[in-house]
Scaffold this motif. Sequence first.
Motif, mmCIF file in Angstrom:
data_model
loop_
_atom_site.group_PDB
_atom_site.id
_atom_site.type_symbol
_atom_site.label_atom_id
_atom_site.label_comp_id
_atom_site.label_asym_id
_atom_site.label_seq_id
_atom_site.Cartn_x
_atom_site.Cartn_y
_atom_site.Cartn_z
ATOM 1 N N GLU A 76 36.411 4.403 73.802
ATOM 2 C CA GLU A 76 35.282 5.299 73.517
ATOM 3 C C GLU A 76 35.703 6.769 73.588
ATOM 4 O O GLU A 76 35.229 7.596 72.815
ATOM 5 N N GLU A 77 36.622 7.095 74.495
ATOM 6 C CA GLU A 77 37.122 8.470 74.591
ATOM 7 C C GLU A 77 37.980 8.805 73.371
ATOM 8 O O GLU A 77 37.897 9.903 72.824
ATOM 9 N N LYS A 78 38.804 7.862 72.951
ATOM 10 C CA LYS A 78 39.658 8.059 71.779
ATOM 11 C C LYS A 78 38.801 8.240 70.529
ATOM 12 O O LYS A 78 39.092 9.093 69.680
ATOM 13 N N GLU A 79 37.744 7.462 70.429
ATOM 14 C CA GLU A 79 36.825 7.572 69.285
ATOM 15 C C GLU A 79 36.186 8.958 69.228
ATOM 16 O O GLU A 79 36.122 9.583 68.173
ATOM 17 N N GLU A 80 35.723 9.445 70.367
ATOM 18 C CA GLU A 80 35.106 10.777 70.429
ATOM 19 C C GLU A 80 36.140 11.867 70.113
ATOM 20 O O GLU A 80 35.867 12.811 69.393
ATOM 21 N N PHE A 81 37.341 11.712 70.644
ATOM 22 C CA PHE A 81 38.414 12.669 70.360
ATOM 23 C C PHE A 81 38.709 12.699 68.860
ATOM 24 O O PHE A 81 38.823 13.764 68.263
ATOM 25 N N ASN A 82 38.833 11.515 68.244
ATOM 26 C CA ASN A 82 39.114 11.445 66.801
ATOM 27 C C ASN A 82 37.988 12.063 65.979
ATOM 28 O O ASN A 82 38.237 12.698 64.958
ATOM 29 N N ARG A 83 36.746 11.883 66.432
ATOM 30 C CA ARG A 83 35.616 12.491 65.727
ATOM 31 C C ARG A 83 35.733 14.018 65.770
ATOM 32 O O ARG A 83 35.599 14.690 64.745
ATOM 33 N N LEU A 84 36.010 14.549 66.940
ATOM 34 C CA LEU A 84 36.158 16.007 67.079
ATOM 35 C C LEU A 84 37.327 16.525 66.248
ATOM 36 O O LEU A 84 37.235 17.572 65.605
ATOM 37 N N LEU A 85 38.425 15.780 66.254
ATOM 38 C CA LEU A 85 39.599 16.180 65.482
ATOM 39 C C LEU A 85 39.296 16.165 63.986
ATOM 40 O O LEU A 85 39.711 17.066 63.259
ATOM 41 N N SER A 86 38.546 15.173 63.537
ATOM 42 C CA SER A 86 38.229 15.093 62.106
ATOM 43 C C SER A 86 37.303 16.219 61.662
ATOM 44 O O SER A 86 37.293 16.603 60.498
ATOM 45 N N GLU A 87 36.518 16.781 62.587
ATOM 46 C CA GLU A 87 35.618 17.889 62.263
ATOM 47 C C GLU A 87 36.353 19.228 62.239
ATOM 48 O O GLU A 87 35.822 20.233 61.791
ATOM 49 N N LEU A 88 37.579 19.243 62.721
ATOM 50 C CA LEU A 88 38.367 20.464 62.822
ATOM 51 C C LEU A 88 39.168 20.696 61.542
ATOM 52 O O LEU A 88 39.820 19.786 61.048
ATOM 53 N N ASP A 89 39.096 21.893 61.003
ATOM 54 C CA ASP A 89 39.913 22.237 59.834
ATOM 55 C C ASP A 89 41.238 22.773 60.366
ATOM 56 O O ASP A 89 41.376 23.968 60.651
ATOM 57 N N ILE A 90 42.215 21.876 60.509
ATOM 58 C CA ILE A 90 43.472 22.264 61.145
ATOM 59 C C ILE A 90 44.249 23.290 60.333
ATOM 60 O O ILE A 90 45.048 24.033 60.886
ATOM 61 N N SER A 91 43.984 23.374 59.036
ATOM 62 C CA SER A 91 44.700 24.352 58.212
ATOM 63 C C SER A 91 44.306 25.784 58.563
ATOM 64 O O SER A 91 45.013 26.729 58.214
ATOM 65 N N GLU A 92 43.193 25.952 59.280
ATOM 66 C CA GLU A 92 42.733 27.289 59.661
ATOM 67 C C GLU A 92 43.051 27.648 61.115
ATOM 68 O O GLU A 92 42.639 28.700 61.596
ATOM 69 N N LEU A 93 43.772 26.784 61.823
ATOM 70 C CA LEU A 93 44.064 27.048 63.233
ATOM 71 C C LEU A 93 44.772 28.387 63.432
ATOM 72 O O LEU A 93 44.467 29.123 64.368
ATOM 73 N N SER A 94 45.722 28.704 62.567
ATOM 74 C CA SER A 94 46.510 29.929 62.738
ATOM 75 C C SER A 94 45.678 31.198 62.537
ATOM 76 O O SER A 94 46.100 32.281 62.938
ATOM 77 N N GLU A 95 44.495 31.061 61.975
ATOM 78 C CA GLU A 95 43.645 32.228 61.699
ATOM 79 C C GLU A 95 42.596 32.472 62.777
ATOM 80 O O GLU A 95 41.842 33.443 62.690
ATOM 81 N N LEU A 96 42.529 31.612 63.787
ATOM 82 C CA LEU A 96 41.506 31.762 64.827
ATOM 83 C C LEU A 96 41.770 32.997 65.680
ATOM 84 O O LEU A 96 42.909 33.299 66.016
ATOM 85 N N GLU A 97 40.690 33.675 66.025
ATOM 86 C CA GLU A 97 40.780 34.851 66.885
ATOM 87 C C GLU A 97 40.377 34.463 68.307
ATOM 88 O O GLU A 97 39.313 33.889 68.508
ATOM 89 N N PRO A 98 41.208 34.787 69.293
ATOM 90 C CA PRO A 98 40.830 34.473 70.679
ATOM 91 C C PRO A 98 39.684 35.388 71.136
ATOM 92 O O PRO A 98 39.647 36.568 70.776
ATOM 93 N N PRO A 99 38.738 34.849 71.913
ATOM 94 C CA PRO A 99 37.607 35.664 72.379
ATOM 95 C C PRO A 99 37.998 36.714 73.413
ATOM 96 O O PRO A 99 37.307 37.706 73.595
#
Length: 153
Positions: A76-99
């Motif tokens: 169940e934890e792996k399923e939730e993790f995979n759901r969160l990962l699938s919602e993430l646009d990993i191609s934009e990770l390098s463009e994120l601004e830290p708060p």
Amino acid sequence: MSAKECNENKSQASDETSTDTTSELAEMRVAQNQVKVTYRASTRGFFEVIEIEGDSISFTNDYNLKEINTFAIPAEEKEEFNRLLSELDISELSELEPPSKTHQYDAAPAAFLKVTKGDEIFMTPSFDHGKPPKAINDIIEKILSIKSMFEKH
């Protein structure tokens, strides 16, 4: 066409659809198993690396990476993790601004999230441990939550 022939055709069509769905699910599982997610946070007095790959989580606080703990993640934890990962646009990770940027002068551990998918690597800029960019906050919390399930108290 007789009723028997009609039922045979429906059954055959159903089997083909079922096979297509099964192979798509298998491909998704293979794709998820080829993904490695790494969270790392460090400063002079603190070091932490957490990796999730396949159905397992590995973590260490050892700078030399010799003492690594590895555990199987509950389904169940792996399923939730995979759901969160699938919602993430990993191609934009390098463009994120830290708060915040207190990690730049050692007031907080510097952290980053890295997603390795096959030969491709997607990584965030460094951010303060405990204050990730909003776009990755939920997945960071899930990673830390899964790790806390296996920490010795």
